[in-house]
Design a protein around this motif. Structure first.
Motif, PDB file in Angstrom:
ATOM      1  N   GLN A  87     -40.309  -4.070   5.789  1.00 47.25           N
ATOM      2  CA  GLN A  87     -40.094  -4.584   7.141  1.00 47.25           C
ATOM      3  C   GLN A  87     -40.872  -5.886   7.339  1.00 47.25           C
ATOM      4  OE1 GLN A  87     -37.891  -3.545   9.444  1.00 47.25           O
ATOM      5  NE2 GLN A  87     -38.483  -5.376  10.540  1.00 47.25           N
ATOM      6  N   SER A  88     -42.101  -5.932   6.785  1.00 45.40           N
ATOM      7  CA  SER A  88     -42.900  -7.153   6.884  1.00 45.40           C
ATOM      8  C   SER A  88     -42.219  -8.299   6.148  1.00 45.40           C
ATOM      9  CB  SER A  88     -44.292  -6.927   6.289  1.00 45.40           C
ATOM     10  OG  SER A  88     -44.981  -5.957   7.041  1.00 45.40           O
ATOM     11  N   VAL A  89     -41.654  -8.011   4.991  1.00 48.21           N
ATOM     12  CA  VAL A  89     -40.945  -9.044   4.234  1.00 48.21           C
ATOM     13  C   VAL A  89     -39.747  -9.542   5.032  1.00 48.21           C
ATOM     14  CG1 VAL A  89     -39.540  -9.441   2.165  1.00 48.21           C
ATOM     15  CG2 VAL A  89     -41.732  -8.280   1.965  1.00 48.21           C
ATOM     16  N   VAL A  90     -39.042  -8.638   5.666  1.00 45.63           N
ATOM     17  CA  VAL A  90     -37.902  -9.032   6.494  1.00 45.63           C
ATOM     18  C   VAL A  90     -38.379  -9.911   7.648  1.00 45.63           C
ATOM     19  CG1 VAL A  90     -36.165  -8.149   8.113  1.00 45.63           C
ATOM     20  CG2 VAL A  90     -36.436  -7.080   5.884  1.00 45.63           C
ATOM     21  N   ASP A  91     -39.482  -9.517   8.293  1.00 43.41           N
ATOM     22  CA  ASP A  91     -40.025 -10.316   9.395  1.00 43.41           C
ATOM     23  C   ASP A  91     -40.443 -11.711   8.918  1.00 43.41           C
ATOM     24  OD1 ASP A  91     -39.585  -8.172  11.053  1.00 43.41           O
ATOM     25  OD2 ASP A  91     -41.684  -7.498  11.051  1.00 43.41           O
ATOM     26  N   ILE A  92     -41.119 -11.774   7.768  1.00 40.04           N
ATOM     27  CA  ILE A  92     -41.553 -13.069   7.221  1.00 40.04           C
ATOM     28  C   ILE A  92     -40.334 -13.921   6.890  1.00 40.04           C
ATOM     29  CG2 ILE A  92     -42.606 -14.160   5.200  1.00 40.04           C
ATOM     30  CD1 ILE A  92     -44.675 -11.877   5.247  1.00 40.04           C
ATOM     31  N   ASN A  93     -39.324 -13.292   6.307  1.00 42.68           N
ATOM     32  CA  ASN A  93     -38.095 -14.013   5.976  1.00 42.68           C
ATOM     33  C   ASN A  93     -37.447 -14.586   7.235  1.00 42.68           C
ATOM     34  OD1 ASN A  93     -36.096 -15.002   4.329  1.00 42.68           O
ATOM     35  ND2 ASN A  93     -34.970 -13.085   4.234  1.00 42.68           N
ATOM     36  N   ASP A  94     -37.404 -13.785   8.313  1.00 39.37           N
ATOM     37  CA  ASP A  94     -36.852 -14.271   9.577  1.00 39.37           C
ATOM     38  C   ASP A  94     -37.664 -15.447  10.110  1.00 39.37           C
ATOM     39  OD1 ASP A  94     -34.886 -12.350   9.468  1.00 39.37           O
ATOM     40  OD2 ASP A  94     -35.893 -10.968  10.865  1.00 39.37           O
ATOM     41  N   GLN A  95     -39.001 -15.337  10.037  1.00 42.49           N
ATOM     42  CA  GLN A  95     -39.860 -16.419  10.512  1.00 42.49           C
ATOM     43  C   GLN A  95     -39.654 -17.688   9.683  1.00 42.49           C
ATOM     44  OE1 GLN A  95     -41.859 -16.500  13.197  1.00 42.49           O
ATOM     45  NE2 GLN A  95     -41.053 -14.474  13.721  1.00 42.49           N
ATOM     46  N   LEU A  96     -39.501 -17.518   8.361  1.00 40.19           N
ATOM     47  CA  LEU A  96     -39.278 -18.683   7.504  1.00 40.19           C
ATOM     48  C   LEU A  96     -37.947 -19.356   7.831  1.00 40.19           C
ATOM     49  CD1 LEU A  96     -40.589 -17.468   4.039  1.00 40.19           C
ATOM     50  CD2 LEU A  96     -41.575 -19.232   5.494  1.00 40.19           C
ATOM     51  N   HIS A  97     -36.921 -18.555   8.103  1.00 38.45           N
ATOM     52  CA  HIS A  97     -35.632 -19.145   8.487  1.00 38.45           C
ATOM     53  C   HIS A  97     -35.761 -19.921   9.796  1.00 38.45           C
ATOM     54  CE1 HIS A  97     -33.024 -17.706   5.363  1.00 38.45           C
ATOM     55  NE2 HIS A  97     -33.431 -16.454   5.515  1.00 38.45           N
ATOM     56  N   GLU A  98     -36.470 -19.329  10.761  1.00 38.27           N
ATOM     57  CA  GLU A  98     -36.671 -20.029  12.036  1.00 38.27           C
ATOM     58  C   GLU A  98     -37.427 -21.337  11.814  1.00 38.27           C
ATOM     59  OE1 GLU A  98     -38.450 -17.574  15.053  1.00 38.27           O
ATOM     60  OE2 GLU A  98     -37.014 -15.953  14.702  1.00 38.27           O
ATOM     61  N   MET A  99     -38.483 -21.273  10.989  1.00 38.14           N
ATOM     62  CA  MET A  99     -39.291 -22.461  10.733  1.00 38.14           C
ATOM     63  C   MET A  99     -38.451 -23.525  10.018  1.00 38.14           C
ATOM     64  SD  MET A  99     -42.906 -22.920   8.680  1.00 38.14           S
ATOM     65  CE  MET A  99     -43.502 -21.377   9.253  1.00 38.14           C
ATOM     66  N   ALA A 100     -37.628 -23.098   9.058  1.00 36.14           N
ATOM     67  CA  ALA A 100     -36.778 -24.055   8.344  1.00 36.14           C
ATOM     68  C   ALA A 100     -35.798 -24.710   9.301  1.00 36.14           C
ATOM     69  CB  ALA A 100     -36.026 -23.346   7.213  1.00 36.14           C
ATOM     70  N   GLU A 101     -35.251 -23.951  10.223  1.00 41.20           N
ATOM     71  CA  GLU A 101     -34.349 -24.526  11.211  1.00 41.20           C
ATOM     72  C   GLU A 101     -35.076 -25.532  12.100  1.00 41.20           C
ATOM     73  OE1 GLU A 101     -32.418 -21.420  13.400  1.00 41.20           O
ATOM     74  OE2 GLU A 101     -31.502 -20.558  11.592  1.00 41.20           O
ATOM     75  N   LYS A 102     -36.298 -25.178  12.519  1.00 42.94           N
ATOM     76  CA  LYS A 102     -37.077 -26.096  13.350  1.00 42.94           C
ATOM     77  C   LYS A 102     -37.395 -27.374  12.592  1.00 42.94           C
ATOM     78  CE  LYS A 102     -39.298 -22.677  16.328  1.00 42.94           C
ATOM     79  NZ  LYS A 102     -40.562 -22.021  16.681  1.00 42.94           N
ATOM     80  N   VAL A 103     -37.777 -27.229  11.301  1.00 43.01           N
ATOM     81  CA  VAL A 103     -38.107 -28.404  10.485  1.00 43.01           C
ATOM     82  C   VAL A 103     -36.868 -29.280  10.323  1.00 43.01           C
ATOM     83  CG1 VAL A 103     -38.716 -29.132   8.133  1.00 43.01           C
ATOM     84  CG2 VAL A 103     -40.074 -27.391   9.298  1.00 43.01           C
ATOM     85  N   ALA A 104     -35.726 -28.653  10.075  1.00 37.40           N
ATOM     86  CA  ALA A 104     -34.492 -29.423   9.911  1.00 37.40           C
ATOM     87  C   ALA A 104     -34.142 -30.148  11.210  1.00 37.40           C
ATOM     88  CB  ALA A 104     -33.341 -28.506   9.489  1.00 37.40           C
ATOM     89  N   THR A 105     -34.292 -29.462  12.328  1.00 35.83           N
ATOM     90  CA  THR A 105     -34.022 -30.086  13.629  1.00 35.83           C
ATOM     91  C   THR A 105     -34.988 -31.240  13.866  1.00 35.83           C
ATOM     92  OG1 THR A 105     -33.277 -27.961  14.476  1.00 35.83           O
ATOM     93  CG2 THR A 105     -33.800 -29.637  16.093  1.00 35.83           C
ATOM     94  N   GLN A 106     -36.258 -31.019  13.578  1.00 32.72           N
ATOM     95  CA  GLN A 106     -37.267 -32.065  13.774  1.00 32.72           C
ATOM     96  C   GLN A 106     -36.994 -33.248  12.848  1.00 32.72           C
ATOM     97  OE1 GLN A 106     -39.480 -31.899  16.191  1.00 32.72           O
ATOM     98  NE2 GLN A 106     -40.163 -33.962  15.718  1.00 32.72           N
ATOM     99  N   ARG A 107     -36.561 -32.970  11.615  1.00 33.22           N
ATOM    100  CA  ARG A 107     -36.261 -34.042  10.671  1.00 33.22           C
ATOM    101  C   ARG A 107     -35.109 -34.891  11.196  1.00 33.22           C
ATOM    102  NH1 ARG A 107     -34.442 -31.858   5.350  1.00 33.22           N
ATOM    103  NH2 ARG A 107     -36.460 -30.836   5.382  1.00 33.22           N
ATOM    104  N   GLU A 108     -34.096 -34.250  11.752  1.00 32.28           N
ATOM    105  CA  GLU A 108     -32.974 -34.997  12.322  1.00 32.28           C
ATOM    106  C   GLU A 108     -33.462 -35.877  13.474  1.00 32.28           C
ATOM    107  OE1 GLU A 108     -29.667 -35.461  11.681  1.00 32.28           O
ATOM    108  OE2 GLU A 108     -30.204 -34.539   9.765  1.00 32.28           O
ATOM    109  N   LYS A 109     -34.298 -35.294  14.328  1.00 33.64           N
ATOM    110  CA  LYS A 109     -34.840 -36.083  15.444  1.00 33.64           C
ATOM    111  C   LYS A 109     -35.664 -37.245  14.912  1.00 33.64           C
ATOM    112  CE  LYS A 109     -35.082 -32.422  18.908  1.00 33.64           C
ATOM    113  NZ  LYS A 109     -35.997 -31.587  19.695  1.00 33.64           N
ATOM    114  N   ASN A 110     -36.487 -36.971  13.884  1.00 28.03           N
ATOM    115  CA  ASN A 110     -37.341 -38.012  13.316  1.00 28.03           C
ATOM    116  C   ASN A 110     -36.511 -39.102  12.655  1.00 28.03           C
ATOM    117  OD1 ASN A 110     -39.634 -36.780  14.190  1.00 28.03           O
ATOM    118  ND2 ASN A 110     -40.142 -35.849  12.221  1.00 28.03           N
TER     119      ASN A 110
END
Length: 146
Positions: A87-110
């Motif tokens: 369950q922790s691995v699933v949670d970490i995986n979800d957090q990493l996906h969210e972070m990757a999406e945020k980074v991609a969004t921020q990169r587009e803005k940048n």
């Protein structure tokens, strides 16, 4: 010999034959009953020994079942820990996906902001360089005039 005596003799012979056949039948029936008694006695002995073996097998089965239940209860925390880790691995995986999406969004803005900043920076640098060159040219021109 009269007819009555002859009939009596035939009846007596028939009765004698009947008695002989009944004796043979009873003798065979007696032998069959003796065999049946022996078979039942043997089956009873076999059933007793089989019953003892079955009791032993059931006892061993109960011991094994208790051992399995004990080991299963000891494994329960490990299984729960593995489930928690997964369950922790699933949670970490979800957090990493969210972070990757945020980074991609921020990169587009940048990229958009960087493109504008780059253009503005280029313009400022070129403008400053042109002013510097113009200033130097003016200084050289003024120094020649003197």
């Amino acid at each position: 010999m009269t007819f009555g005596e002859l009939a009596g003799l035939i009846a007596a012979i028939a009765f004698l034959i009947l008695v002989v056949f009944l004796c043979i039948l009873i003798n065979h029936l007696s032998k069959t009953m003796q065999e049946t008694n022996r078979s039942i006695s043997l089956l009873t002995k076999d059933m007793d020994s089989l019953s003892k073996e079955v009791e032993e097998v059931l006892g061993n089965t109960n011991v094994l079942l208790e051992d399995i239940n004990k080991k299963s209860s000891q494994l329960d925390p490990a299984v729960k820990a593995v489930a928690d880790v997964s369950q922790s691995v699933v949670d970490i995986n979800d957090q990493l996906h969210e972070m990757a999406e945020k980074v991609a969004t921020q990169r587009e803005k940048n990229r958009l902001g960087l493109g504008l900043a780059k253009t503005a920076g280029k313009t400022v640098v070129l403008s400053a360089f042109n002013r510097y060159r113009q200033h130097r040219k003016n200084k050289k021109g003024a120094a020649k005039d003197e």
